[in-house]
Design a protein around this motif. Structure first.
Motif, short mmCIF file in Angstrom:
data_model
loop_
_atom_site.label_atom_id
_atom_site.label_comp_id
_atom_site.label_asym_id
_atom_site.label_seq_id
_atom_site.Cartn_x
_atom_site.Cartn_y
_atom_site.Cartn_z
N GLY A 28 0.80 -1.22 0.00
CA GLY A 28 0.00 0.00 0.00
C GLY A 28 0.83 1.26 0.00
O GLY A 28 1.69 1.43 0.86
N LYS A 29 0.58 2.11 -0.99
CA LYS A 29 1.31 3.37 -1.08
C LYS A 29 0.40 4.54 -0.74
O LYS A 29 0.84 5.67 -0.59
CB LYS A 29 1.84 3.57 -2.51
N SER A 30 -0.90 4.26 -0.64
CA SER A 30 -1.86 5.34 -0.44
C SER A 30 -1.69 5.95 0.94
O SER A 30 -1.09 5.36 1.84
CB SER A 30 -3.27 4.79 -0.57
N LYS A 31 -2.24 7.15 1.09
CA LYS A 31 -2.06 7.88 2.33
C LYS A 31 -2.61 7.14 3.55
O LYS A 31 -1.92 7.03 4.57
CB LYS A 31 -2.69 9.28 2.20
N PRO A 32 -3.85 6.60 3.46
CA PRO A 32 -4.38 5.93 4.67
C PRO A 32 -3.48 4.80 5.17
O PRO A 32 -3.29 4.66 6.38
CB PRO A 32 -5.73 5.39 4.19
N ILE A 33 -2.92 4.02 4.25
CA ILE A 33 -2.07 2.90 4.68
C ILE A 33 -0.72 3.42 5.18
O ILE A 33 -0.18 2.92 6.16
CB ILE A 33 -1.88 1.89 3.52
N GLN A 34 -0.20 4.42 4.51
CA GLN A 34 1.07 4.97 4.96
C GLN A 34 0.96 5.56 6.38
O GLN A 34 1.89 5.46 7.17
CB GLN A 34 1.59 6.03 3.97
N GLU A 35 -0.20 6.15 6.67
CA GLU A 35 -0.43 6.67 8.03
C GLU A 35 -0.39 5.52 9.05
O GLU A 35 0.21 5.63 10.11
CB GLU A 35 -1.80 7.36 8.12
N VAL A 36 -1.03 4.41 8.68
CA VAL A 36 -1.05 3.24 9.56
C VAL A 36 0.39 2.76 9.79
O VAL A 36 0.80 2.48 10.92
CB VAL A 36 -1.91 2.10 8.97
N LEU A 37 1.15 2.68 8.71
CA LEU A 37 2.52 2.16 8.82
C LEU A 37 3.41 3.07 9.67
O LEU A 37 4.28 2.60 10.38
CB LEU A 37 3.13 1.96 7.43
N LYS A 38 3.13 4.35 9.58
CA LYS A 38 3.89 5.29 10.41
C LYS A 38 3.68 4.96 11.89
O LYS A 38 4.62 4.90 12.68
CB LYS A 38 3.42 6.72 10.11
N LEU A 39 2.42 4.73 12.21
CA LEU A 39 2.06 4.40 13.59
C LEU A 39 2.69 3.06 14.01
O LEU A 39 3.19 2.92 15.13
CB LEU A 39 0.54 4.33 13.66
N VAL A 40 2.65 2.11 13.08
CA VAL A 40 3.22 0.78 13.36
C VAL A 40 4.72 0.90 13.70
O VAL A 40 5.19 0.32 14.67
CB VAL A 40 3.02 -0.16 12.14
#
Ligand SMILES: Nc1ncnc2c1ncn2[C@@H]1O[C@H](COP(=O)(O)OP(=O)(O)OP(=O)(O)O)[C@@H](O)[C@H]1O
Ligand SMILES: [Mg+2]
Length: 450
Positions: free
Chosen positions: A147-159
């Protein structure tokens, strides 16, 4: 890093107790001593020991009797006997009686160290085996989040932020959004990654068995408890545990779980011994736990304990721009798995994939692609590979409850199926359907069949 153990030395001679304590403490074990068998048993009821070093010759309760008692009451404890007068017979006898190993007196510090190390390794192996069996059951694979989209990238940042900590994580999101995947990923990039990742499916267990599943039980604690069993908490020790579908657990378990999380200790069912555990807790749910709290189904204090760091996974319809990427990823994954050459996705199929709303989220997309790879025997995945039984049903909100279809729907399906069976050969298909090629072409055009 060396693994340490809780060790109890039962010997009436103080010098031996002290010597053992000194040597083994230096190897970072926690060591306690007991001057008699009776005292030793009493201590074992209070505290958890992994290894017992036991002098065979003592006044009072004899070493052999004590060995038997320990085997019965604490079957998971490894016993090393000290054979006082180095007779081979007593060592053999003790091993027959269930001792794990023996060490003849007098012994050197190194000899003691070695025997204990073997026992510690053995214990590690036992736990690891249980863990590996668990893992096999839950199929482990390389985790990869696409996932490169913003919603997934936000999740990954948190992860990435939360992974190095020990904070409790509550992962929420609709079914199939990747909650378990995220939990696994957090574990794998955490300092605990070499230790077990254990999942507990809270939806699958009846309440009565749940406690023993989580906390373990001792032999004979209830009908059917024929052997001592390690609970998931113990198996996960040092690692992480995921409570999947946490919203499904009943009030009693909620109370016990809360206590375990707060105190970081557990007791096995049927035992009063307290076992310290060091486990990182994660939980996942597709329920709205705040609503469950309001309705009195979920404890508020437990919710607060769990959602120290909340991670909400967006439904796939909110990150549609990643559908092509995900689709390609799954095509590659399943082509490899089924040892087929990698297929392409036809542009029409890709369009359909992107338009669909995916109520089952990533899992539904994954299953759709898997099915297509199984069915497709061409180089490109076409629409009829995607939706073979009920073409384009992807657009129907509700499936027809009685399965009734119009004649033209049936005609369309029948044409697709026949084409499929005859590998797209139009002459043969027309012949089989009892129509001429021109009619077939017209019908295919009418129904949008490629
Ligand atoms: N971003 C992603 N990249 C790649 N694969 C993904 C992604 N998200 C989910 N998946 C895959 O989708 C499938 C479903 O994910 P997972 O089991 O983690 O979902 P879930 O939220 O736990 O579902 P449920 O609520 O039904 O238990 C898994 O095979 C997972 O590997
Ligand atoms: Mg899940």
């Amino acid at each position: 890093m060396a693994i340490s153990a809780n060790i109890l030395v039962i010997d009436d001679e103080e010098v031996i107790r002290n010597a053992c304590t000194q040597v083994l403490t230096r190897d970072s074990h926690r060591v306690k001593g007991a001057e008699s068998g009776e005292r030793g048993l009493a201590m074992m009821k209070q505290e958890v020991f992994n290894i017992v070093i036991l002098d065979l010759v003592m006044p009072g309760l004899s070493g052999m009797d004590l060995l038997q008692r320990i085997r019965e009451d604490f079957p998971d404890v490894l016993v090393i006997v000290i054979t006082g007068y180095a007779t081979v017979e007593s060592a053999v006898e003790a091993m027959k009686g269930g001792a794990y190993d023996y060490i003849p007196k007098p012994f050197t510090p190194d000899a003691l160290r070695m025997v204990v190390r073997r026992a510690v390794d053995k214990r590690e192996l036992i736990l690891k085996n249980i863990f590996l069996q668990e893992e096999l059951k839950t199929k482990i694979g390389k985790v990869e989040i696409i996932g490169k989209s913003k919603p997934i990238q936000e999740v990954l940042k948190l992860v990435r932020k939360v992974a190095p900590t020990d904070s409790t994580v509550l992962i929420t999101g609709e079914s199939g959004t990747g909650k378990e995947l995220i939990a696994r990923t957090i574990h794998q990039i955490s300092p605990r990654h070499q230790k077990p990742f254990v999942t507990v499916d809270c939806g699958a267990l009846v309440e009565t068995l749940f406690e023993s599943e989580l906390f373990g039980h001792v032999k004979g604690s209830f009908t059917g408890a024929v052997a001592t069993k390690y609970g998931r908490f113990e198996i996960a020790n040092g690692g992480s545990i995921l409570f999947d579908e946490i919203g499904n657990i009943g009030p009693n378990i909620q109370a016990n779980l809360l206590r375990a999380i707060e105190e970081k200790e557990i007791t096995r069912v049927g035992s009063t011994r307290v076992i310290k555990v060091d486990v990182r807790i994660m939980a996942a749910t597709n329920k709205d736990l705040r609503k469950e709290v309001k309705e009195g189904n979920f404890r508020e204090d437990l919710l607060y304990r769990l959602q120290v760091v909340p991670i909400n996974l967006p439904p796939l319809r909110e990150w549609k721009e990643d559908i092509p990427l995900l689709a390609e990823y799954f095509v590659e994954k399943f082509s490899k798995k089924m040892k087929k050459p990698k297929k392409a996705i036809s542009p029409r199929v890709m369009d359909k994939l992107c338009q669909y709303s995916w109520p089952g989220n990533v899992r539904e997309l994954e299953n759709t692609i898997e099915r297509a790879i199984v069915l497709s025997d061409r180089e490109t995945i076409e629409l009829d590979d995607l939706f073979p039984s009920s073409p384009y049903s992807i657009h129907q909100k509700e499936p027809d409850p009685v399965g009734l279809k119009t004649l033209s729907e049936m005609e369309k399906e029948h044409i697709i199926r026949t084409l499929h069976i005859l590998q797209g050969n139009k002459s043969k298909t027309a012949e089989r359907l009892g129509i001429d090629r021109k009619t077939l072409r017209a019908k295919m055009k009418k129904y949008g069949i490629d």
